[in-house]
Design a protein around this motif. Structure first.
Motif, short mmCIF file in Angstrom:
data_model
loop_
_atom_site.label_atom_id
_atom_site.label_comp_id
_atom_site.label_asym_id
_atom_site.label_seq_id
_atom_site.Cartn_x
_atom_site.Cartn_y
_atom_site.Cartn_z
N GLY A 199 -16.50 -9.65 -19.52
CA GLY A 199 -17.10 -8.96 -20.42
C GLY A 199 -18.65 -9.24 -20.42
N SER A 200 -19.73 -8.49 -21.08
CA SER A 200 -21.13 -8.80 -20.86
C SER A 200 -21.52 -10.11 -21.49
CB SER A 200 -21.65 -7.78 -21.59
OG SER A 200 -21.50 -7.64 -22.78
N GLU B 252 -12.90 -12.89 -34.47
CA GLU B 252 -13.91 -13.18 -35.45
C GLU B 252 -13.69 -14.73 -35.93
OE1 GLU B 252 -16.22 -13.85 -39.16
OE2 GLU B 252 -13.97 -13.76 -38.86
N PRO B 253 -12.47 -15.12 -36.25
CA PRO B 253 -12.49 -16.53 -36.86
C PRO B 253 -12.95 -17.52 -35.97
CG PRO B 253 -10.79 -15.26 -37.55
CD PRO B 253 -11.31 -14.60 -36.34
N GLN B 254 -12.68 -17.43 -34.64
CA GLN B 254 -12.96 -18.48 -33.64
C GLN B 254 -14.48 -18.39 -33.10
OE1 GLN B 254 -11.11 -20.78 -32.62
NE2 GLN B 254 -8.97 -19.95 -33.38
N LEU B 255 -14.96 -17.23 -33.38
CA LEU B 255 -16.44 -17.07 -32.73
C LEU B 255 -17.19 -17.53 -34.15
CD1 LEU B 255 -18.80 -16.11 -31.11
CD2 LEU B 255 -18.54 -13.83 -31.86
N LYS C 163 -14.17 -9.36 -26.70
CA LYS C 163 -13.49 -9.88 -27.77
C LYS C 163 -12.03 -10.44 -27.68
CE LYS C 163 -14.57 -5.52 -30.25
NZ LYS C 163 -13.93 -4.13 -30.71
N ALA C 164 -11.97 -11.39 -26.45
CA ALA C 164 -11.08 -12.15 -26.18
C ALA C 164 -10.88 -13.38 -26.92
CB ALA C 164 -11.07 -12.65 -24.77
N ASP C 165 -9.57 -13.68 -27.75
CA ASP C 165 -9.83 -14.76 -28.65
C ASP C 165 -9.65 -16.10 -27.97
OD1 ASP C 165 -9.05 -15.40 -31.48
OD2 ASP C 165 -7.55 -16.62 -30.43
N ASP C 166 -9.18 -16.01 -26.65
CA ASP C 166 -9.39 -17.13 -25.98
C ASP C 166 -10.69 -17.68 -25.54
OD1 ASP C 166 -6.41 -17.64 -25.84
OD2 ASP C 166 -6.07 -16.68 -23.88
N LEU C 167 -11.53 -16.74 -25.39
CA LEU C 167 -12.86 -16.89 -24.82
C LEU C 167 -13.53 -18.00 -26.11
CD1 LEU C 167 -15.49 -16.91 -23.15
CD2 LEU C 167 -15.88 -14.52 -24.12
N TRP C 168 -13.42 -17.30 -27.34
CA TRP C 168 -14.04 -17.97 -28.37
C TRP C 168 -13.40 -19.16 -28.88
CZ3 TRP C 168 -18.87 -16.64 -27.58
CH2 TRP C 168 -19.18 -15.32 -27.01
N LYS C 169 -12.10 -19.22 -28.75
CA LYS C 169 -11.52 -20.42 -29.22
C LYS C 169 -11.89 -21.37 -28.21
CE LYS C 169 -6.78 -22.29 -29.91
NZ LYS C 169 -5.38 -22.01 -29.70
N THR C 170 -12.13 -21.10 -26.81
CA THR C 170 -12.62 -22.14 -26.00
C THR C 170 -14.18 -22.77 -26.43
OG1 THR C 170 -11.59 -21.37 -24.26
CG2 THR C 170 -13.37 -22.45 -23.73
N PHE C 171 -15.04 -22.03 -26.65
CA PHE C 171 -16.44 -22.31 -27.17
C PHE C 171 -16.39 -23.30 -28.50
CE2 PHE C 171 -17.53 -19.46 -23.89
CZ PHE C 171 -18.83 -20.01 -23.43
N ALA C 172 -15.44 -22.61 -29.33
CA ALA C 172 -15.23 -23.40 -30.75
C ALA C 172 -14.54 -24.75 -30.39
CB ALA C 172 -14.27 -22.72 -31.59
N ASN C 173 -13.52 -24.78 -29.35
CA ASN C 173 -13.08 -26.12 -29.20
C ASN C 173 -14.00 -26.99 -28.47
OD1 ASN C 173 -10.63 -25.49 -30.13
ND2 ASN C 173 -9.66 -24.72 -28.28
N TRP C 174 -14.85 -26.61 -27.69
CA TRP C 174 -15.88 -27.22 -27.06
C TRP C 174 -16.89 -27.91 -28.18
CZ3 TRP C 174 -17.08 -23.24 -22.60
CH2 TRP C 174 -16.49 -23.48 -21.53
N ALA C 175 -17.23 -27.20 -28.96
CA ALA C 175 -18.15 -27.75 -30.14
C ALA C 175 -17.38 -28.86 -30.73
CB ALA C 175 -18.72 -26.71 -30.97
N GLY D 16 -12.09 -12.28 -40.30
CA GLY D 16 -10.66 -12.58 -40.26
C GLY D 16 -9.85 -11.75 -39.41
N VAL D 17 -10.65 -11.09 -38.54
CA VAL D 17 -9.55 -10.09 -37.59
C VAL D 17 -10.10 -10.51 -36.09
CG1 VAL D 17 -9.24 -7.63 -37.03
CG2 VAL D 17 -9.54 -8.26 -39.22
N GLY D 18 -8.86 -10.47 -35.35
CA GLY D 18 -9.14 -10.91 -33.60
C GLY D 18 -9.95 -12.17 -33.65
#
Length: 387
Positions: A112-113, A148-151, A75-87, A144-146
């Motif tokens: 995480g898993s 979720e928007p970045q993912l 659930k790390a926001d940084d993790l999915w923000k990174t993947f969104a930025n890469w794309a 819209g929570v945590g």
């Protein structure tokens, strides 16, 4: 890729604010030391750190510190923000993700898993399976929570882009980021290693600083950086260290040398030394021999100094043998010989008052074993008569 043709900074980068990110500076330095000569390393251009190859492909690294949380959890926001930025960056700069690599680096923090699933996915089929798990995870999040928007933003790039990034993404968790730099400088004595690391990081930081101040692309050619860094080391006689003359030999060369059974290898086999110990001895012997020739030819060391050092090492060998015989009189022949070798290898001795590469003393002992001035078996002079 010439610096002039590098892309403009991606929307998500912030070159002017990089000074507070010491982790990024360390990783920049690591890649400047590790990358091939014709590769360019950038800071906050396409990612925290980017490596640009001559063929136009790129390596993206996002480097996160876990001081204020764990950036590798599901659930790390940084993790999915990174993947969104890469794309987004790949689309914006027209970079093909299927020809690039992506690296998520975290300085400590239990992963995480999902990031582990991504890191293990190295084939198209595995990336499809990983993407399905990510979609299932996203479906269970509140809109819209945590994170979720970045993912959701990452998933909106489409299955093809997402799978390409997942398949080429690796994860690294390292407690001490400076260890990566130490590994490139490990030939130097431990007493000066941290100072050398600090000097290298400082040079990388200062060069990027200069490029940003003058509004140039924050990117450095790796060969130019290494050239300046080694010139700095040589100019300042850093901690009075003699620089290595040769790189570590490859495994094929080591194996061929062992197969040839030089005397110093037979000496180690006589006390049943391990294969690993013998391989290390061969590497140390070859590098030390190259150093002696290079330093003498370049007039960096007076040749008689090698003779003086050898005399000190022969005396050290004698004292080690006597100490072990006194302290461990019941020790069997082979364990005794192995201990003699290992104790001799621990010797720390300068040459003309200058610190030596970490392998040089062990290599010198093996040079002496090659000519029977020292030995590891208690009866080495009988076992290996003069030829």
């Amino acid at each position: 890729m010439p610096i002039a043709t590098l892309p403009k900074p991606a929307k998500s980068s912030a070159a002017g604010q990089y000074l507070g990110f010491s982790l990024q500076q360390v990783r920049l330095c690591h890649y400047l030391l590790a990358s091939p000569d014709d590769h360019i390393v950038s800071l906050e251009l396409i990612d925290d750190v980017g490596v640009h190859r001559p063929d136009g492909t790129a390596f993206f690294e996002q480097a996160k510190s876990s001081i204020s949380g764990n950036p590798a959890t599901n659930k790390a926001d940084d993790l999915w923000k990174t993947f969104a930025n890469w794309a987004e960056t790949c689309a914006l700069l027209q970079i093909n993700p299927s020809q690039s690599q992506f690296h998520y680096y975290v300085s400590t923090g239990k992963p995480g898993s999902l990031i582990m699933e991504i890191s293990k996915a190295t084939t198209p089929c595995e990336s499809v399976v990983a993407l399905a798990k990510i979609k299932k995870f996203c479906a269970g999040l509140e809109a819209g929570v945590g994170c979720e928007p970045q993912l959701t933003k990452f998933l909106s790039a489409g299955d093809s882009t997402c799978c390409a990034i997942i398949e080429r993404c690796t994860f690294e968790n390292q407690v001490d980021p400076v260890d990566a730099i130490r590994s490139h400088l490990k030939v130097f004595p431990s007493a000066v290693l941290d100072d050398l690391c600090a000097a290298a990081i400082g040079q990388a930081r200062d060069k990027i600083d200069e490029l940003i101040r003058t509004k140039q692309t924050p990117a450095i050619l790796s060969s130019e950086f290494r050239k300046r860094f080694w010139a700095f080391v040589h100019r300042h006689s850093f901690a009075n260290v003699l620089n290595p003359a040769a790189d570590e030999p490859d495994q094929q060369t080591i194996d061929a040398t062992i197969l040839g059974e030089p005397l110093f290898v037979r000496q180690l086999r006589a006390v049943e030394a391990s294969r690993t110990l013998i391989a290390g001895a061969v590497s140390d012997y070859m590098r030390t021999t190259a150093d002696k020739v290079k330093w003498a030819n370049d007039a960096l060391v007076f040749e008689d100094s090698f003779t003086e050092l050898d005399g000190q090492l022969v005396r050290r060998h004698m004292l080690v043998c006597e100490e072990i015989d006194i302290l461990h009189p019941a020790l069997a022949v082979n364990p005794r010989g192995q201990r003699v070798y290992l104790e001799c290898a621990k010797t720390d001795m300068p040459l003309e008052g200058r610190a030596l590469p970490s392998y040089f003393i062990t290599g010198s002992f093996n040079c002496l074993a090659q000519i029977r001035r020292v030995g590891w078996h208690i009866d080495y002079l009988t076992l290996f008569p003069a030829e």
